[in-house]
Design a protein around this motif. Structure first.
Motif, short mmCIF file in Angstrom:
data_model
loop_
_atom_site.label_atom_id
_atom_site.label_comp_id
_atom_site.label_asym_id
_atom_site.label_seq_id
_atom_site.Cartn_x
_atom_site.Cartn_y
_atom_site.Cartn_z
N TYR A 65 -0.35 -3.87 -5.23
CA TYR A 65 -0.40 -2.86 -4.82
C TYR A 65 -1.42 -1.97 -5.16
CZ TYR A 65 0.57 -0.38 -9.94
OH TYR A 65 -0.01 -0.17 -10.65
N VAL A 66 -2.23 -0.89 -3.71
CA VAL A 66 -2.38 -0.10 -3.75
C VAL A 66 -2.16 1.46 -3.52
CG1 VAL A 66 -5.19 0.54 -3.05
CG2 VAL A 66 -4.95 -1.67 -3.63
N ILE A 67 -2.62 1.93 -4.23
CA ILE A 67 -2.46 3.72 -4.51
C ILE A 67 -3.08 4.57 -3.27
CG2 ILE A 67 -1.32 6.05 -5.02
CD1 ILE A 67 -0.78 4.54 -7.51
N PHE A 68 -2.89 5.16 -1.90
CA PHE A 68 -3.82 5.62 -1.17
C PHE A 68 -3.85 7.25 -1.35
CE2 PHE A 68 -5.24 7.49 3.13
CZ PHE A 68 -5.49 6.70 3.68
N ASP A 69 -4.79 8.00 -1.90
CA ASP A 69 -4.58 9.03 -1.72
C ASP A 69 -3.86 9.31 -2.47
OD1 ASP A 69 -5.29 11.59 -1.75
OD2 ASP A 69 -5.08 11.82 1.02
N PRO A 70 -3.77 9.18 -4.41
CA PRO A 70 -2.52 9.34 -4.62
C PRO A 70 -2.67 10.60 -4.95
CG PRO A 70 -4.79 8.61 -6.06
CD PRO A 70 -5.20 8.30 -4.60
N SER A 71 -0.98 11.26 -5.51
CA SER A 71 -0.47 12.63 -5.40
C SER A 71 -0.47 12.89 -6.61
CB SER A 71 1.19 12.61 -5.54
OG SER A 71 1.72 12.04 -5.84
N ILE A 127 0.95 -0.67 0.94
CA ILE A 127 0.20 0.00 -0.14
C ILE A 127 0.61 1.47 0.03
CG2 ILE A 127 -2.12 1.30 0.84
CD1 ILE A 127 -2.67 -1.19 1.94
N PHE A 128 0.79 1.61 -1.27
CA PHE A 128 1.57 3.54 -0.92
C PHE A 128 0.69 4.15 -0.31
CE2 PHE A 128 3.39 0.57 -5.00
CZ PHE A 128 4.93 0.72 -4.29
N ILE A 129 1.28 5.19 0.87
CA ILE A 129 0.52 6.66 1.15
C ILE A 129 0.86 7.82 0.02
CG2 ILE A 129 0.16 7.69 3.03
CD1 ILE A 129 -0.47 4.87 3.01
N PHE A 130 -0.17 8.08 -0.47
CA PHE A 130 0.33 9.76 -1.79
C PHE A 130 0.66 9.14 -2.95
CE2 PHE A 130 0.58 12.15 2.24
CZ PHE A 130 -0.76 12.36 1.69
#
Length: 334
Positions: free
Chosen positions: A142-148, A121-124
């Motif tokens: 993978y999952v992107i949390f609140d993508p930048s 899980i990537f943050i931003f």
């Protein structure tokens, strides 16, 4: 005795049964008394003996990649991941501090391939096409949390409705009679920052109010950044009567800037934050804020990751609603 040194003869000696009886229990034979089977099974378990061909249950890891872990915002996200994985006894959570809000460090991908987590899980942060290919080849979803930035169609991502949150915050202040409303955004390159700013400008436009550039400042989602930007706004000869801070951490910096300028909240300055971290309700006065469901977002990210890894269908992009929580830091302009 270590499991690899345990012999059936040791089990026979410990239990008082013959080696043949122990062997029958191991082979699942039925011509054994319940008492003998129970005693021998218990001895096998207590000794750590591993039956031939028996595989040890392996632990699976979900890796959560933060830019840093020194904020209460990050802890809210991590709490949501831990709460969701608690239902899976074979899954643990590991965390990594790496890179910036836009991208992990260049050597991160080599590290994750060595660690071989169940999923990430990537943050931003967003990842490059080359890194995505490496993750896919190695079977690491993978999952992107609140993508930048704008996530690709084939990415899996979870975020909040940031634009609606910006509208809610600004409409609330407008309804209280404020027209000079300052805003402290997050970093301009981040999609959530731009969406909250767009919500702010849209709400002003609804009331026919033009955006005053002197009331718009760019922060970095930290308390120190919120303080610095609030000092700039409050030093304006025509200072704002209200400030919309793009995060609760920035709002905490606004509180300190107001104190140093001898301004009372909310009597002299109304303040709205964004996130609704746990500490927001315990500020003095309690902070009015836009609730971003951080723990729910983290839980959805985790479920999305597990579903993807185990071949279950799932949405690629999820946007969760935001809501306004009115507390004591805002009041009608008098």
């Amino acid at each position: 005795m270590e499991a690899r040194r345990i012999r059936l003869a040791d089990i026979a000696e410990t239990t008082g049964y013959s080696l043949g009886t122990v062997s029958k229990v191991l082979n699942g034979r039925s011509d054994i008394s319940d008492e003998a089977r129970s005693t021998i099974d218990a001895a096998l378990k207590n000794s750590g003996y591993r039956r031939h061909g028996q595989k040890k249950v392996s632990q699976r890891y979900v890796e959560v990649v933060f830019q840093d872990l020194d904020t209460i915002w990050a802890l809210e996200v991590l709490r949501g991941v831990l709460h969701e994985t608690r239902r899976y006894p074979d899954i643990s959570v590991i965390t990594t501090e790496s890179g910036t809000r836009q991208h992990p460090d260049d050597d991160w991908i080599d590290g994750v391939l060595r660690r071989k987590p169940f999923g990430v899980i990537f943050i931003f942060a967003n990842v490059t096409e080359a890194e995505k290919a490496k993750l896919r080849i190695n079977g690491i979803p993978y999952v992107i949390f609140d993508p930048s930035g704008e996530p690709a169609n084939d990415d899996f991502s979870v975020q909040a409705d940031n634009w609606a949150g910006g509208v809610l915050a600004t409409r609330h202040l407008l309804a209280l009679g404020h027209k000079r409303i300052g805003i402290i955004t997050g970093p301009e390159e981040m999609m959530c920052s731009r969406a909250r700013l767009d919500g702010y400008t849209s709400a002003l436009a609804e009331q026919g109010i033009a955006v005053d550039p002197t009331l718009v400042t760019e922060g970095n989602f930290t308390t120190a950044g919120g303080y610095a930007q609030a000092m700039e706004l409050l030093g304006n000869p025509h200072r704002p009567t209200a400030i919309f801070a793009g995060s609760d951490l920035q709002a905490m910096g606004v509180y300190e800037a107001a104190r140093q300028n001898r301004l009372r909240i909310p009597e002299d300055l109304s303040v709205v934050g964004f996130d609704d971290v746990q500490a927001a309700a315990f500020l003095g006065p309690a902070l009015t804020t836009v609730r971003q469901p951080l723990q729910d977002m983290a839980a959805v990210s985790t479920r999305m990751l597990l579903d993807t890894a185990e071949g279950r269908p799932t949405q690629h992009h999820v946007i969760l609603p935001t809501s306004l929580v009115v507390r004591g830091s805002t009041r009608e302009l008098r």
